[in-house]
Write a protein that holds these residues in place. Sequence first.
Motif: not given
Length: 279
Positions: A84-87, A89-93, A133-140, A217-222
């Motif tokens: 998934n190129h779009d996701a 690129r966003i995660a990489l940025r 992308p948000s989950m890719l950053v967390y999974s990273f 983790t805190e970000i995903l919990m708002s």
Amino acid sequence: YLEMKNHPGTDSVVAVPDAVVPELKLVFRGFEIDIAYVCMSSYVSVPEDLDVCQTQILQNLDDASVKSLNGCRVADQLLRLVPNHDAFRIALRALRVWAKERGVYSNVLGFFGGVNLALLVARVCQLYPNAAPSMLVYSFFQLWDAWQWTTPVMLTPIVDEGHGLRVWDERVNKSERFQLMKIITPAYPAQNSTFNVTHSSLHVLRQEFKRGREVCTEILMSKKKWEALWAPLPFFSMHKHYLQVTIAAVSEDDFKKWEGWVHSRLRMLVQGVETCSGG
């Protein structure tokens, strides 16, 4: 070099011929650009439709030119392996902003460069092809915080295509077994893109992976906003003692050349400090 130096859009240009990857470092119309140099003596003129992804192009090139050409070869192969190129690129940025603000975006100092970071993000994309992308950053952060760095990170199995070039293989090359971080490029000849990581830089990277996982983790919990992830590193309040390198020269042209040479040797300085101070 002379063509870029005399171009009206060039603000500054520095040639770094003695680096591992020979390059021109220039500021062009306000943008910083690195142009890798490749000596292709078998060509009288380089055709515009030249396919650099064909392995035959690597024949008769010197080691420095192979490494220079592998930059675009790795980038092309990486995109072919990412679902998934779009996701991606966003995660990489987002992660480049994190790395720069947290002080871990400097290949010459034993941290991440653009290729290393892109390979790690691409591997996460392979494992989670449908993730946002948000989950890719967390999974990273979740993945690389737990990773045992004695295990190589690879997007595709290593293949020796038989052109006589040295391919990364810790089973054959004993010195490669002791590399601290192993992020392997997907294009032939496969190389470890993080061979210059030192004990101290690996320690810092591990700390930042752990912090990133906790903040995400805190970000995903708002409980926090995304800005907290790339909050600038308070370097001077964290360290009472630090080493500052000052570069001086008698002219602007000499300064540019001297700065480029010093910049390419900073890794050796870091390793020397580690050796003298016991790590």
